[in-house]
Scaffold this motif. Sequence first.
Motif, PDB file in Angstrom:
ATOM      1  N   PHE A  45       0.833  -1.197   0.000  1.00  0.00           N
ATOM      2  CA  PHE A  45       0.000   0.000   0.000  1.00  0.00           C
ATOM      3  C   PHE A  45       0.874   1.256   0.000  1.00  0.00           C
ATOM      4  N   ALA A  46       1.942   1.262   0.789  1.00  0.00           N
ATOM      5  CA  ALA A  46       2.807   2.437   0.886  1.00  0.00           C
ATOM      6  C   ALA A  46       3.469   2.765  -0.444  1.00  0.00           C
ATOM      7  N   GLU A  47       3.963   1.752  -1.133  1.00  0.00           N
ATOM      8  CA  GLU A  47       4.616   1.995  -2.415  1.00  0.00           C
ATOM      9  C   GLU A  47       3.645   2.594  -3.421  1.00  0.00           C
ATOM     10  N   ASN A  48       2.435   2.054  -3.473  1.00  0.00           N
ATOM     11  CA  ASN A  48       1.457   2.566  -4.428  1.00  0.00           C
ATOM     12  C   ASN A  48       0.978   3.971  -4.077  1.00  0.00           C
ATOM     13  N   ALA A  49       0.833   4.252  -2.785  1.00  0.00           N
ATOM     14  CA  ALA A  49       0.436   5.597  -2.370  1.00  0.00           C
ATOM     15  C   ALA A  49       1.508   6.612  -2.772  1.00  0.00           C
ATOM     16  N   LEU A  50       2.764   6.262  -2.585  1.00  0.00           N
ATOM     17  CA  LEU A  50       3.853   7.170  -2.969  1.00  0.00           C
ATOM     18  C   LEU A  50       3.910   7.384  -4.477  1.00  0.00           C
ATOM     19  N   ILE A  51       3.684   6.334  -5.248  1.00  0.00           N
ATOM     20  CA  ILE A  51       3.687   6.464  -6.715  1.00  0.00           C
ATOM     21  C   ILE A  51       2.641   7.494  -7.142  1.00  0.00           C
ATOM     22  N   LYS A  52       1.439   7.401  -6.569  1.00  0.00           N
ATOM     23  CA  LYS A  52       0.360   8.314  -6.948  1.00  0.00           C
ATOM     24  C   LYS A  52       0.643   9.742  -6.475  1.00  0.00           C
ATOM     25  N   ALA A  53       1.129   9.888  -5.254  1.00  0.00           N
ATOM     26  CA  ALA A  53       1.392  11.229  -4.726  1.00  0.00           C
ATOM     27  C   ALA A  53       2.529  11.908  -5.480  1.00  0.00           C
ATOM     28  N   ARG A  54       3.573  11.161  -5.828  1.00  0.00           N
ATOM     29  CA  ARG A  54       4.675  11.740  -6.603  1.00  0.00           C
ATOM     30  C   ARG A  54       4.187  12.261  -7.950  1.00  0.00           C
ATOM     31  N   ALA A  55       3.347  11.468  -8.610  1.00  0.00           N
ATOM     32  CA  ALA A  55       2.844  11.861  -9.925  1.00  0.00           C
ATOM     33  C   ALA A  55       2.002  13.136  -9.832  1.00  0.00           C
ATOM     34  N   ALA A  56       1.138  13.216  -8.815  1.00  0.00           N
ATOM     35  CA  ALA A  56       0.266  14.381  -8.670  1.00  0.00           C
ATOM     36  C   ALA A  56       1.062  15.624  -8.298  1.00  0.00           C
ATOM     37  N   ALA A  57       2.057  15.479  -7.435  1.00  0.00           N
ATOM     38  CA  ALA A  57       2.890  16.630  -7.057  1.00  0.00           C
ATOM     39  C   ALA A  57       3.673  17.138  -8.263  1.00  0.00           C
ATOM     40  N   ALA A  58       4.205  16.230  -9.046  1.00  0.00           N
ATOM     41  CA  ALA A  58       4.980  16.628 -10.229  1.00  0.00           C
ATOM     42  C   ALA A  58       4.082  17.300 -11.271  1.00  0.00           C
ATOM     43  N   HIS A  59       2.864  16.803 -11.422  1.00  0.00           N
ATOM     44  CA  HIS A  59       1.959  17.322 -12.452  1.00  0.00           C
ATOM     45  C   HIS A  59       1.369  18.678 -12.075  1.00  0.00           C
ATOM     46  N   THR A  60       1.069  18.883 -10.786  1.00  0.00           N
ATOM     47  CA  THR A  60       0.359  20.096 -10.370  1.00  0.00           C
ATOM     48  C   THR A  60       1.251  21.167  -9.751  1.00  0.00           C
ATOM     49  N   GLY A  61       2.390  20.758  -9.201  1.00  0.00           N
ATOM     50  CA  GLY A  61       3.226  21.722  -8.497  1.00  0.00           C
ATOM     51  C   GLY A  61       2.768  21.979  -7.069  1.00  0.00           C
ATOM     52  N   PHE A  62       1.712  21.318  -6.635  1.00  0.00           N
ATOM     53  CA  PHE A  62       1.225  21.422  -5.258  1.00  0.00           C
ATOM     54  C   PHE A  62       1.703  20.214  -4.462  1.00  0.00           C
ATOM     55  N   ALA A  63       1.683  20.363  -3.137  1.00  0.00           N
ATOM     56  CA  ALA A  63       1.854  19.185  -2.301  1.00  0.00           C
ATOM     57  C   ALA A  63       0.700  18.236  -2.616  1.00  0.00           C
ATOM     58  N   ALA A  64       0.994  16.952  -2.619  1.00  0.00           N
ATOM     59  CA  ALA A  64      -0.033  15.979  -2.977  1.00  0.00           C
ATOM     60  C   ALA A  64      -0.081  14.875  -1.941  1.00  0.00           C
ATOM     61  N   MET A  65      -1.295  14.416  -1.683  1.00  0.00           N
ATOM     62  CA  MET A  65      -1.433  13.246  -0.840  1.00  0.00           C
ATOM     63  C   MET A  65      -2.202  12.191  -1.613  1.00  0.00           C
ATOM     64  N   ALA A  66      -1.912  10.960  -1.294  1.00  0.00           N
ATOM     65  CA  ALA A  66      -2.571   9.839  -1.963  1.00  0.00           C
ATOM     66  C   ALA A  66      -2.831   8.764  -0.933  1.00  0.00           C
ATOM     67  N   ASP A  67      -3.942   8.112  -1.127  1.00  0.00           N
ATOM     68  CA  ASP A  67      -4.307   6.993  -0.262  1.00  0.00           C
ATOM     69  C   ASP A  67      -4.276   5.724  -1.095  1.00  0.00           C
ATOM     70  N   ASP A  68      -3.651   4.703  -0.576  1.00  0.00           N
ATOM     71  CA  ASP A  68      -3.813   3.386  -1.181  1.00  0.00           C
ATOM     72  C   ASP A  68      -4.400   2.513  -0.095  1.00  0.00           C
ATOM     73  N   SER A  69      -5.496   1.910  -0.411  1.00  0.00           N
ATOM     74  CA  SER A  69      -6.215   1.189   0.629  1.00  0.00           C
ATOM     75  C   SER A  69      -6.893  -0.034   0.056  1.00  0.00           C
ATOM     76  N   GLY A  70      -7.313  -0.896   0.957  1.00  0.00           N
ATOM     77  CA  GLY A  70      -8.003  -2.100   0.527  1.00  0.00           C
ATOM     78  C   GLY A  70      -8.421  -2.908   1.734  1.00  0.00           C
ATOM     79  N   ILE A  71      -8.934  -4.074   1.435  1.00  0.00           N
ATOM     80  CA  ILE A  71      -9.378  -4.965   2.493  1.00  0.00           C
ATOM     81  C   ILE A  71      -8.463  -6.185   2.525  1.00  0.00           C
ATOM     82  N   SER A  72      -8.067  -6.570   3.710  1.00  0.00           N
ATOM     83  CA  SER A  72      -7.191  -7.725   3.894  1.00  0.00           C
ATOM     84  C   SER A  72      -7.929  -8.759   4.734  1.00  0.00           C
ATOM     85  N   VAL A  73      -8.102  -9.940   4.171  1.00  0.00           N
ATOM     86  CA  VAL A  73      -8.840 -11.011   4.830  1.00  0.00           C
ATOM     87  C   VAL A  73      -7.841 -12.017   5.389  1.00  0.00           C
ATOM     88  N   ASP A  74      -7.938 -12.279   6.674  1.00  0.00           N
ATOM     89  CA  ASP A  74      -6.937 -13.109   7.338  1.00  0.00           C
ATOM     90  C   ASP A  74      -6.837 -14.516   6.743  1.00  0.00           C
TER      91      ASP A  74
END
Length: 198
Positions: A45-74
Motif C-alpha cells: 500500500f505504501a509503495e502505491n500511495a507514494l507512486i500516486k502522490a509523486r505523480a500528482a505533485a509533479a503534475h500540479t506543483g502542489f503538495a499531494a497526498m494519496a491513499d492506497d487502501s483495501g481490504i485484507s482477509v486473514d
Amino acid sequence: MPKVVLATHNPHKVAEFQQIVAMTRPDVEVIGYGGPEPVEDGVTFAENALIKARAAAAHTGFAAMADDSGISVDVLGGSPGIFSAYWAGQQKDATANLELLLDQLADIADPHRTAQFVSTIALVTPEGIEHTVAGVWPGRLARAASGSGGFGYDPIFIPDGQPAGAERTTAELTSAEKQSQSHRARAFQAFVPLLKTL
C-alpha cells in the motif's frame, strides 16, 4: 489557505477526504486531481500511495497526498490487499469484487471471517519531501451485503467494537460514524502533524 491535491480520480475518496480533513484542519483545502494516472506497480500500500502522490505533485506543483487502501482477509493471507479494486478483474467492478470475495468465503465459519480495512496515506511535496502513515480498521466479513452507504467492500465489512446483536456493516453506518472510525480516519490522525509542514 494551503491546498493539497488528492491523487485520485475517485470522487467518493475526494469527498471522504474533504470531510475527514475538515474535521481536523479546516484551514487546508483538499482539491481533486485531474492529471494522468501513473501505473501502480508497487507491491505494498505504501509503495502505491507514494507512486500516486509523486505523480500528482509533479503534475500540479502542489503538495499531494494519496491513499492506497483495501481490504485484507486473514484466512486469505491478507488478500485481496493491494488488489482489492481489481479482485474480479481489470474492469474495477466493485459489485463483482464483493460478490467474488463472498463466494470465496462461502464455507468459512464466522469466527474465521476476520478482516481489516487498511489505508496508507502518502504526502509528497514539490520539493521531494515524502512521508507515509497507515491506519487499520479491524472487523469481520458478513455473509451477505447490507446497507446502501459507502462504496467498495463497505456492505460486507462489520467493524469491531459494536454491541452484540446490533452490529452494522460499514455501509449501514452514518457518514459521520464512518469518517470518525474508518481506516482512512485512523491513518489521517497520524497524518495531521505532517500537514503542518505545508
